[in-house]
Design an enzyme around this catalytic site. Structure first.
Site, mmCIF file in Angstrom:
data_model
loop_
_atom_site.group_PDB
_atom_site.id
_atom_site.type_symbol
_atom_site.label_atom_id
_atom_site.label_comp_id
_atom_site.label_asym_id
_atom_site.label_seq_id
_atom_site.Cartn_x
_atom_site.Cartn_y
_atom_site.Cartn_z
ATOM 1 N N LYS A 296 0.954 -1.455 -0.324
ATOM 2 C CA LYS A 296 -0.708 0.331 -0.261
ATOM 3 C C LYS A 296 0.667 1.378 0.469
ATOM 4 O O LYS A 296 0.887 1.835 -0.417
ATOM 5 C CB LYS A 296 -0.912 -0.140 0.871
ATOM 6 C CG LYS A 296 -2.012 -1.281 1.288
ATOM 7 C CD LYS A 296 -2.868 -1.202 2.622
ATOM 8 C CE LYS A 296 -2.506 -0.698 4.009
ATOM 9 N NZ LYS A 296 -1.136 -2.643 3.776
ATOM 10 N N ARG B 266 -9.906 0.551 9.805
ATOM 11 C CA ARG B 266 -9.115 -0.812 9.945
ATOM 12 C C ARG B 266 -10.388 -1.528 10.558
ATOM 13 O O ARG B 266 -10.004 -2.521 11.033
ATOM 14 C CB ARG B 266 -7.465 -1.054 10.618
ATOM 15 C CG ARG B 266 -6.348 -0.898 10.015
ATOM 16 C CD ARG B 266 -5.220 -0.752 10.954
ATOM 17 N NE ARG B 266 -3.938 -1.013 10.744
ATOM 18 C CZ ARG B 266 -3.240 -1.274 9.447
ATOM 19 N NH1 ARG B 266 -3.416 0.285 9.635
ATOM 20 N NH2 ARG B 266 -2.414 -2.340 9.391
ATOM 21 N N ARG C 146 11.774 -6.006 4.897
ATOM 22 C CA ARG C 146 11.681 -4.561 4.841
ATOM 23 C C ARG C 146 12.168 -4.675 6.591
ATOM 24 O O ARG C 146 13.387 -3.119 6.872
ATOM 25 C CB ARG C 146 9.903 -4.070 5.042
ATOM 26 C CG ARG C 146 9.855 -2.662 5.575
ATOM 27 C CD ARG C 146 8.453 -2.068 5.073
ATOM 28 N NE ARG C 146 7.209 -2.764 6.361
ATOM 29 C CZ ARG C 146 6.293 -2.015 5.702
ATOM 30 N NH1 ARG C 146 5.459 -1.755 5.124
ATOM 31 N NH2 ARG C 146 5.380 -2.485 7.192
ATOM 32 N N ARG D 289 11.452 -0.304 11.839
ATOM 33 C CA ARG D 289 10.326 -0.610 12.534
ATOM 34 C C ARG D 289 10.309 -2.026 13.342
ATOM 35 O O ARG D 289 10.174 -2.906 12.672
ATOM 36 C CB ARG D 289 9.583 -0.805 11.574
ATOM 37 C CG ARG D 289 8.388 0.487 11.332
ATOM 38 C CD ARG D 289 8.035 0.544 10.107
ATOM 39 N NE ARG D 289 5.943 -0.691 10.686
ATOM 40 C CZ ARG D 289 5.463 -0.240 9.963
ATOM 41 N NH1 ARG D 289 5.335 0.333 8.654
ATOM 42 N NH2 ARG D 289 4.158 -1.079 10.150
ATOM 43 N N ARG E 139 -0.119 -8.733 13.053
ATOM 44 C CA ARG E 139 -0.707 -8.205 12.476
ATOM 45 C C ARG E 139 -1.487 -8.818 11.206
ATOM 46 O O ARG E 139 -2.700 -8.090 10.856
ATOM 47 C CB ARG E 139 0.475 -7.843 12.355
ATOM 48 C CG ARG E 139 1.015 -6.270 12.431
ATOM 49 C CD ARG E 139 2.430 -5.671 12.820
ATOM 50 N NE ARG E 139 2.771 -4.972 11.367
ATOM 51 C CZ ARG E 139 4.030 -4.988 11.057
ATOM 52 N NH1 ARG E 139 4.876 -5.648 11.263
ATOM 53 N NH2 ARG E 139 3.743 -4.354 9.819
#
Ligand code: ADP
Length: 207
Positions: A14, A89, A128, A134, A146
């Site tokens: 996204k 969400r 990532r 993160r 998640r």
């Protein structure tokens, strides 16, 4: 205004597609994840509270993210439109977004979902995590949580937009540019079907 909701599980692409879309369509990118991380970086109380949940892979309370989106809409009243990334969400967030946009005389044009299977998501997010810094991208257990939260709490938001005939799903696995072209085709179809009022017409209404 032309407002697009980009949807999909964590790691679906996204953020990557949003960057390309804002450049092409001159839209404002509103990512609740980015807004929350900005609060964390500033060290605000809101950021402190959100960080605990985000690091565990859990959702931040609806009222927190809805408040942030409301403020962002206020700050961008001149925008040509928005790309919502990571929001809504939950169905409650989707309902609030409709209300907030209605206050600005606009609404959601379409939701475009990027579909990617769990194993690919885990691979992408761990990759990532090597550079993103993160914490939620660096631990496989948290990543899988998640994805589970997405499947149990977020996936039903698709039905909310499907009921309004605004939902489209695309395969999120493939070349970034190919996926981008498919998203653009959908957006252009929506734009053609719902052209914005010409400037003169808007002025007539105001007069
Ligand atoms: P990703 O899509 O990769 O999970 P995001 O940056 O969109 O990354 O979100 C990171 C985290 O921020 C989420 O796991 C969640 O804790 C929190 N978050 C972001 N957007 C929302 C939202 N709309 N509602 C609740 N929590 C959110």
């Amino acid at each position: 205004m032309h407002n697009i909701v980009l949807f999909g599980p964590p790691g679906a692409g996204k953020g990557t597609q949003s960057q390309k879309l804002i450049a092409k369509y001159n839209l404002v990118h509103l990512s609740t994840g980015d807004l929350l991380r900005a609060q964390i970086a500033e060290g605000t109380e809101l950021g402190l509270q959100a960080k605990k949940l985000m690091d565990e892979g859990l959702l931040v309370p609806d009222e927190v993210v809805i408040g942030m989106i409301g403020n962002a809409l206020q700050r961008n009243t001149q925008a040509a439109g928005f790309i919502f990334d990571g929001f809504p969400r939950t169905v409650a967030q989707a309902e609030s977004l409709d209300q907030l946009l209605a206050q600005h005389g606009t609404g959601v044009a379409c939701m475009i979902a990027l579909e990617v299977g769990e194993e690919e998501l885990v691979t992408r997010l761990l990759e990532r995590g090597k550079t993103s810094g993160r914490p939620d991208d660096q631990d496989e257990t948290k990543i899988r949580r998640r994805v589970t939260v997405y499947n149990t709490e977020t996936a039903q938001v698709a039905g909310y937009y499907a009921a309004q005939h605004k939902f489209h799903a695309l395969n999120g696995i493939g070349e970034i540019d190919d996926i981008f072209q498919q998203i653009c085709t959908l957006i252009d179809q929506h734009k053609a079907a719902q052209p914005e009022a010409p400037a003169e017409a808007t002025q007539e209404v105001k007069a």
